[in-house]
Enzyme design. Structure first.
Site, PDB file in Angstrom:
ATOM      1  CE  LYS A   1      28.187  59.888 -73.205  1.00  0.00           C
ATOM      2  NZ  LYS A   1      28.648  59.066 -74.416  1.00  0.00           N
TER       3      LYS A   1
ATOM      4  CB  SER B   1      30.227  57.042 -76.560  1.00  0.00           C
ATOM      5  OG  SER B   1      31.259  57.141 -77.626  1.00  0.00           O
TER       6      SER B   1
ATOM      7  CE  LYS C   1      34.571  56.469 -77.152  1.00  0.00           C
ATOM      8  NZ  LYS C   1      33.720  57.302 -77.916  1.00  0.00           N
TER       9      LYS C   1
END
Length: 295
Positions: free
Chosen positions: A239, A96, A171
């Site tokens: 993140k 990701s 995502k």
């Protein structure tokens, strides 16, 4: 069967690589951040010296590493994948990472003669273990069709979103929804607990109504049972939300709920919780309330 390079055997990558081995594929890997798990070694996974060698021995290379710089290092570092890349090698990045660098990575791999697909996943450790991941794919139609039979070994819901980078965009959107839903479940259960209700029965009731969700089921259970081993670590969700907030600035968007969730994750990290499961966001809210669910 394919010769598949798999780089990144962490919480998610380990069972994913295991499913590929069980399906009869050859796996070539490299010790990136951790040694080769014994179960994969017993199943016949081959350890290479570096990503370059992995690429040289494989027709497909899958990366499943933590962040954008890690993907860049694995693919384009001094002994990176690109230096061992054969013509028409399919590179599938299941990490990701940021969408814009993904587009640049794709261009570089294609210029070197390969095909690039970004295919980040959702479903957490349970989805990886059960080969039930949701996989969001960006790439050409040709790349998607090549990748699909391999992805089907690891996931149940596989969607071609669009061109390179669009899988990563999907995502990021997923991680926004997940973070805010975990926060909502945390607040609802905390309210019920503070008010003196049986929080387990409250959760059971909510699962039968419009508030029902997988997050209420799985992560609500974690909050009540106080089981915060990952799962999916808070620092990794931080993140992902950084990617969302950076993207929002570029797009001139306001994402106030996302920013709030990020601050709660940061409060957890500041109190030693960076490696907690992301359901641990409830602990930041509990600290503010001076009340723990179930007390």
């Amino acid at each position: 069967m394919s010769k598949i390079g798999f780089i990144g055997l962490g919480i998610m990558g380990r069972p994913m690589a295991g499913h590929l081995l069980d399906a009869g594929h050859e796996i070539n890997t490299v010790e990136f951040g951790s040694s080769l798990p014994a179960d994969l070694k017993e199943k016949g996974a081959n350890v290479c010296a570096n990503p370059k060698e992995v690429a040289a021995k494989s027709d497909v290379v899958i990366t499943m590493v933590p962040d954008t710089p890690d993907v860049e290092l694995v693919l384009f570092g001094e002994e990176g994948v690109i230096h061992g890349l054969k013509k028409d090698t399919l590179v599938i990045d299941m990490s990701s990472i940021a969408p814009i660098p993904t587009q640049e990575f794709s261009k570089r791999i294609q210029e070197a003669g390969g095909e690039y697909v970004d295919a980040p996943v959702s479903g957490g450790e349970g989805g990886a273990i059960n080969a039930a991941l949701t996989i969001m794919v960006g790439g050409t139609e040709k790349g998607f069709e090549r990748a699909k039979p391999i992805l089907e070994v690891m996931g149940k819901s596989i969607t071609h979103i669009g061109e390179n980078g669009s899988g990563q965009t999907c995502k990021v959107a997923n991680q926004i929804v997940v973070a805010l839903t975990i926060e909502a479940v945390s607040e609802g259960l905390l309210f019920a607990s503070k008010a003196g209700a049986d929080v387990a029965k409250v959760r059971e009731s909510l699962l039968g109504g419009l508030a029902q969700s997988k997050i209420l089921d799985v992560h609500g259970g974690r909050m009540i049972d106080r089981t915060f081993d990952p799962g999916f670590k808070i620092k990794l969700h931080q993140k992902d939300l950084n990617l969302a907030l950076e993207g929002a600035r570029t797009l001139n968007l306001s994402l106030p709920g996302t920013a709030n969730a990020q601050q709660l994750f940061q409060a957890c990290a500041a109190n030693g919780g960076a490696d907690w499961d992301h359901s641990g966001i409830v602990r930041a809210l509990e600290k503010l309330a001076d009340h723990e669910i179930g007390q």
